[in-house]
Design a protein around this motif. Structure first.
Motif, PDB file in Angstrom:
ATOM      1  N   HIS A 117       2.179 -18.703   4.788  1.00 28.47           N
ATOM      2  CA  HIS A 117       2.516 -17.321   5.105  1.00 28.47           C
ATOM      3  C   HIS A 117       3.373 -17.276   6.367  1.00 28.47           C
ATOM      4  CE1 HIS A 117      -1.124 -18.055   7.524  1.00 28.47           C
ATOM      5  NE2 HIS A 117      -0.595 -17.186   8.364  1.00 28.47           N
ATOM      6  N   TYR A 118       3.772 -16.095   6.746  1.00 32.32           N
ATOM      7  CA  TYR A 118       4.538 -15.879   7.982  1.00 32.32           C
ATOM      8  C   TYR A 118       3.726 -14.982   8.909  1.00 32.32           C
ATOM      9  CZ  TYR A 118       8.749 -17.886   5.980  1.00 32.32           C
ATOM     10  OH  TYR A 118       9.657 -18.746   5.437  1.00 32.32           O
ATOM     11  N   GLU A 119       3.886 -15.192  10.215  1.00 27.48           N
ATOM     12  CA  GLU A 119       3.197 -14.389  11.225  1.00 27.48           C
ATOM     13  C   GLU A 119       4.180 -13.958  12.289  1.00 27.48           C
ATOM     14  OE1 GLU A 119       0.112 -16.800  12.897  1.00 27.48           O
ATOM     15  OE2 GLU A 119      -1.169 -16.638  11.130  1.00 27.48           O
ATOM     16  N   THR A 120       3.870 -12.839  12.932  1.00 28.66           N
ATOM     17  CA  THR A 120       4.668 -12.440  14.078  1.00 28.66           C
ATOM     18  C   THR A 120       4.374 -13.391  15.220  1.00 28.66           C
ATOM     19  OG1 THR A 120       2.930 -10.904  14.718  1.00 28.66           O
ATOM     20  CG2 THR A 120       4.816  -9.981  13.540  1.00 28.66           C
ATOM     21  N   SER A 126      -0.087  -7.677  22.891  1.00 31.62           N
ATOM     22  CA  SER A 126      -0.721  -7.137  21.699  1.00 31.62           C
ATOM     23  C   SER A 126      -1.904  -7.992  21.285  1.00 31.62           C
ATOM     24  CB  SER A 126       0.291  -7.087  20.551  1.00 31.62           C
ATOM     25  OG  SER A 126      -0.328  -6.660  19.374  1.00 31.62           O
ATOM     26  N   SER A 127      -2.987  -7.341  20.894  1.00 31.54           N
ATOM     27  CA  SER A 127      -4.152  -8.078  20.403  1.00 31.54           C
ATOM     28  C   SER A 127      -4.156  -8.126  18.882  1.00 31.54           C
ATOM     29  CB  SER A 127      -5.436  -7.445  20.932  1.00 31.54           C
ATOM     30  OG  SER A 127      -5.535  -6.120  20.475  1.00 31.54           O
ATOM     31  N   TYR A 128      -3.033  -7.737  18.268  1.00 27.96           N
ATOM     32  CA  TYR A 128      -2.911  -7.727  16.812  1.00 27.96           C
ATOM     33  C   TYR A 128      -1.845  -8.711  16.353  1.00 27.96           C
ATOM     34  CZ  TYR A 128      -5.918  -3.699  16.593  1.00 27.96           C
ATOM     35  OH  TYR A 128      -6.998  -2.871  16.695  1.00 27.96           O
ATOM     36  N   LEU A 129      -2.036  -9.190  15.150  1.00 29.21           N
ATOM     37  CA  LEU A 129      -1.133 -10.148  14.533  1.00 29.21           C
ATOM     38  C   LEU A 129      -0.710  -9.586  13.180  1.00 29.21           C
ATOM     39  CD1 LEU A 129      -0.116 -13.194  14.591  1.00 29.21           C
ATOM     40  CD2 LEU A 129      -2.126 -13.660  13.241  1.00 29.21           C
ATOM     41  N   THR A 130       0.579  -9.610  12.888  1.00 29.50           N
ATOM     42  CA  THR A 130       1.061  -9.163  11.584  1.00 29.50           C
ATOM     43  C   THR A 130       1.324 -10.391  10.735  1.00 29.50           C
ATOM     44  OG1 THR A 130       2.057  -7.204  12.568  1.00 29.50           O
ATOM     45  CG2 THR A 130       2.792  -7.807  10.367  1.00 29.50           C
ATOM     46  N   LYS A 131       0.745 -10.394   9.557  1.00 29.79           N
ATOM     47  CA  LYS A 131       0.832 -11.526   8.644  1.00 29.79           C
ATOM     48  C   LYS A 131       1.594 -11.082   7.399  1.00 29.79           C
ATOM     49  CE  LYS A 131      -2.341 -14.510   6.097  1.00 29.79           C
ATOM     50  NZ  LYS A 131      -3.754 -14.776   5.842  1.00 29.79           N
ATOM     51  N   CYS A 132       2.482 -11.939   6.911  1.00 30.46           N
ATOM     52  CA  CYS A 132       3.271 -11.647   5.720  1.00 30.46           C
ATOM     53  C   CYS A 132       3.073 -12.763   4.705  1.00 30.46           C
ATOM     54  CB  CYS A 132       4.748 -11.532   6.097  1.00 30.46           C
ATOM     55  SG  CYS A 132       5.807 -11.257   4.679  1.00 30.46           S
ATOM     56  N   THR A 133       2.673 -12.400   3.497  1.00 28.78           N
ATOM     57  CA  THR A 133       2.457 -13.389   2.433  1.00 28.78           C
ATOM     58  C   THR A 133       3.250 -12.977   1.190  1.00 28.78           C
ATOM     59  OG1 THR A 133       0.493 -12.202   1.694  1.00 28.78           O
ATOM     60  CG2 THR A 133       0.147 -14.033   3.205  1.00 28.78           C
ATOM     61  N   TYR A 139       5.433  -9.310  -5.189  1.00 25.49           N
ATOM     62  CA  TYR A 139       5.227  -8.507  -3.995  1.00 25.49           C
ATOM     63  C   TYR A 139       5.202  -9.375  -2.742  1.00 25.49           C
ATOM     64  CZ  TYR A 139       4.211  -4.196  -6.487  1.00 25.49           C
ATOM     65  OH  TYR A 139       4.318  -3.073  -7.259  1.00 25.49           O
ATOM     66  N   VAL A 140       5.716  -8.805  -1.647  1.00 29.78           N
ATOM     67  CA  VAL A 140       5.591  -9.379  -0.310  1.00 29.78           C
ATOM     68  C   VAL A 140       4.623  -8.460   0.413  1.00 29.78           C
ATOM     69  CG1 VAL A 140       6.801  -9.998   1.799  1.00 29.78           C
ATOM     70  CG2 VAL A 140       7.970 -10.202  -0.389  1.00 29.78           C
ATOM     71  N   THR A 141       3.524  -9.023   0.940  1.00 28.27           N
ATOM     72  CA  THR A 141       2.451  -8.226   1.525  1.00 28.27           C
ATOM     73  C   THR A 141       2.413  -8.388   3.040  1.00 28.27           C
ATOM     74  OG1 THR A 141       1.155  -8.519  -0.488  1.00 28.27           O
ATOM     75  CG2 THR A 141      -0.033  -7.780   1.465  1.00 28.27           C
ATOM     76  N   PHE A 142       2.346  -7.265   3.750  1.00 30.45           N
ATOM     77  CA  PHE A 142       2.229  -7.233   5.212  1.00 30.45           C
ATOM     78  C   PHE A 142       0.855  -6.691   5.571  1.00 30.45           C
ATOM     79  CE2 PHE A 142       6.754  -7.149   4.522  1.00 30.45           C
ATOM     80  CZ  PHE A 142       7.285  -7.847   5.585  1.00 30.45           C
ATOM     81  N   ASP A 143       0.133  -7.424   6.436  1.00 37.06           N
ATOM     82  CA  ASP A 143      -1.167  -7.000   6.955  1.00 37.06           C
ATOM     83  C   ASP A 143      -1.159  -7.140   8.460  1.00 37.06           C
ATOM     84  OD1 ASP A 143      -2.923  -6.340   4.758  1.00 37.06           O
ATOM     85  OD2 ASP A 143      -2.764  -8.439   4.177  1.00 37.06           O
ATOM     86  N   ARG A 144      -1.840  -6.229   9.140  1.00 35.14           N
ATOM     87  CA  ARG A 144      -1.970  -6.295  10.608  1.00 35.14           C
ATOM     88  C   ARG A 144      -3.457  -6.415  10.917  1.00 35.14           C
ATOM     89  NH1 ARG A 144       1.405  -5.356  14.848  1.00 35.14           N
ATOM     90  NH2 ARG A 144       0.523  -4.406  16.712  1.00 35.14           N
ATOM     91  N   LYS A 145      -3.813  -7.470  11.621  1.00 34.50           N
ATOM     92  CA  LYS A 145      -5.214  -7.768  11.936  1.00 34.50           C
ATOM     93  C   LYS A 145      -5.364  -8.110  13.412  1.00 34.50           C
ATOM     94  CE  LYS A 145      -6.267  -7.893   7.491  1.00 34.50           C
ATOM     95  NZ  LYS A 145      -6.755  -6.774   6.835  1.00 34.50           N
ATOM     96  N   LYS A 146      -6.608  -7.995  13.898  1.00 29.24           N
ATOM     97  CA  LYS A 146      -6.903  -8.451  15.266  1.00 29.24           C
ATOM     98  C   LYS A 146      -6.786  -9.954  15.323  1.00 29.24           C
ATOM     99  CE  LYS A 146      -9.606  -5.566  18.172  1.00 29.24           C
ATOM    100  NZ  LYS A 146      -8.671  -5.291  19.229  1.00 29.24           N
TER     101      LYS A 146
END
Length: 147
Positions: A117-120, A126-133, A139-146
């Motif tokens: 996957h890809y990450e910011t 920032s205490s969050y990380l955006t992950k792209c799979t 579909y390309v999925t973007f999620d933002r998690k702690k």
């Protein structure tokens, strides 16, 4: 004198009409849009942003709110954790763009490859990380998690 005045007026009218035809609508890359939408905590803001970029609301699918563009790209989103104060959407993009071009776009947006996957890039602000799979389907999925 009358010829010059007529010529001047006719030229003025033509010159004023030219910029109206020269206006070109620029379409934003759906991956760029999704990477910005994943940080929005309000579904109304996500929807209004998609409408601004020319997407139209479609019937919901599998719990996702769906928007489609005239170019065929689809962006859908869902808020998984409605009770949390820090709820970010899961954004899924379906586009006809090839995977190498999407990877190039992610690289341009400062995403780094991390396994499958890809990450910011990590940030001390920032205490969050955006992950792209990639997947399911196309579909390309973007999620933002702690972190």
């Amino acid at each position: 004198m009358k010829k010059y005045l007529s010529f001047f007026l006719l030229s003025f009218i033509i010159i004023q009409a030219l910029p109206a035809e020269a206006v070109k609508r620029i379409t934003a890359n759906p991956v760029n849009i999704a990477s910005r939408l994943v940080i929005k905590q309000d579904s109304a803001k996500v929807a209004s942003t998609l409408e601004y970029y020319g997407y139209t609301h479609q019937p919901s699918q599998e719990g996702y709110t769906v928007f489609k563009h005239s170019d065929g790209s689809v962006i859908r989103f869902a808020y998984q954790n409605q009770d949390s104060k820090q709820s970010y959407p899961t954004i899924q993009v379906h586009t006809n763009t090839t995977k190498p071009k999407i990877e190039k776009t992610l690289s341009d947006l400062d995403y780094k490859k991390a396994g499958n996957h890809y990450e910011t890039a990590a940030s001390k602000y920032s205490s969050y990380l955006t992950k792209c799979t990639f997947g399911p389907g196309k579909y390309v999925t973007f999620d933002r998690k702690k972190k």
